[in-house]
Scaffold this active site. Structure first.
Site, short mmCIF file in Angstrom:
data_model
loop_
_atom_site.label_atom_id
_atom_site.label_comp_id
_atom_site.label_asym_id
_atom_site.label_seq_id
_atom_site.Cartn_x
_atom_site.Cartn_y
_atom_site.Cartn_z
N LYS A 21 4.58 -7.24 -11.05
CA LYS A 21 5.85 -6.84 -10.34
C LYS A 21 6.05 -6.05 -11.19
O LYS A 21 6.96 -6.07 -12.49
CB LYS A 21 7.09 -8.39 -10.50
CG LYS A 21 7.47 -8.13 -9.75
CD LYS A 21 8.61 -9.16 -8.36
CE LYS A 21 9.55 -9.28 -7.94
NZ LYS A 21 9.86 -10.81 -7.66
C1 E4P Z 1 12.31 -10.39 -4.88
O1 E4P Z 1 11.49 -10.24 -4.82
C2 E4P Z 1 13.29 -10.90 -5.49
O2 E4P Z 1 12.83 -11.96 -6.47
C3 E4P Z 1 14.03 -11.84 -4.61
O3 E4P Z 1 14.58 -11.93 -3.17
C4 E4P Z 1 15.33 -11.42 -5.15
O4 E4P Z 1 16.25 -11.94 -4.51
P1 E4P Z 1 18.36 -12.14 -4.39
O5 E4P Z 1 18.73 -11.11 -3.93
O6 E4P Z 1 18.57 -13.16 -3.28
O7 E4P Z 1 18.26 -12.52 -5.91
#
Ligand code: E4P
Length: 219
Positions: free
Chosen positions: A88
């Site tokens: 990622k």
């Molecule tokens: C995506 O891969 C992120 O880890 C996540 O969905 C972020 O979510 P949040 O905005 O609730 O922190």
């Protein structure tokens, strides 16, 4: 549409897996910290534990470097943990360069922190496996998160891009339904949002009545 769970909690990952609908997991440094997972060795071991639970589903593991060499070095170490690791990478200039490099050498990537259609085009050009638009955070600033998914889905369809749209920052069950309708290939959700899909008062009332009628006739 694939279902990923957005957590680093092994218990929640196991619960989603037991439900029989889990296709993968996404994590990020905040989610790891929330579970108290700190230190390089512990973090690497935790990713391995997640991969073992998910078996062949994709597991996104996020780099914390922000320069090309650092992202590549970290990504290679993450990719070595298990064949289902997806590296990622943040939507920054060095990140796009790294995604293009990973694409060339056959390592799967998830381009994260995406908030616009322009960013989505760039990530697809670099060959990202997944693109993560953060719809909840877009809604938080009073813009239209699901509308962003729709816009990207339309562009990807017109252009024939193969990058999968992974709707992220999902806050509730309605986000899941709306993302499905808007053309997301994947949703990554908190466990509560997935379980929320089960709920309907007429289901509860209907089931109660069926069971009561059965009991009446079978006393
Ligand atoms: C995506 O891969 C992120 O880890 C996540 O969905 C972020 O979510 P949040 O905005 O609730 O922190």
């Amino acid at each position: 549409m694939k279902f990923f769970i957005d957590t680093a909690s092994l218990d929640q990952i196991k619960e989603a897996k037991d439900l029989g609908i889990l296709d993968g997991v996404t994590t990020n440094p905040s989610l790891m910290a929330k579970e108290g997972i700190t230190g390089y060795d512990n973090i690497m071991k935790h990713y391995k534990d997640i991969c073992d639970i998910v078996e062949d589903g994709d597991v996104s593991a996020e780099v914390i470097s922000t320069d090309f060499n650092g992202i590549v070095e970290e990504g290679m170490r993450l990719a070595d943990i298990a064949p289902n690791i997806v590296v990622k990478v943040p939507m920054i200039k060095e990140g796009i360069k790294a995604i293009a490099h990973f694409t060339e050498i056959g390592i799967s990537t998830n381009c994260t922190l995406v908030f616009s259609a322009g960013q989505a085009i760039l990530a697809a050009k670099a060959g990202a496996t997944y693109l993560s638009p953060f719809i909840g955070r877009v809604d938080d600033i009073n813009w239209d998160g699901v509308g962003l998914i729709e816009e990207i889905a339309e562009i990807y369809s017109i252009q024939g891009y193969e990058t999968e749209i992974l709707a992220a920052s999902i806050r509730n069950s309605k986000h899941i339904v709306d993302s499905a309708r808007a053309g997301a290939d994947v949703v990554t959700c908190p466990l509560d949002a997935i379980l929320g899909l089960l709920k309907h008062p007429l289901t509860d009332i209907g089931l109660e009545k069926f069971l009561a009628d059965y009991r009446k006739g079978n006393q």
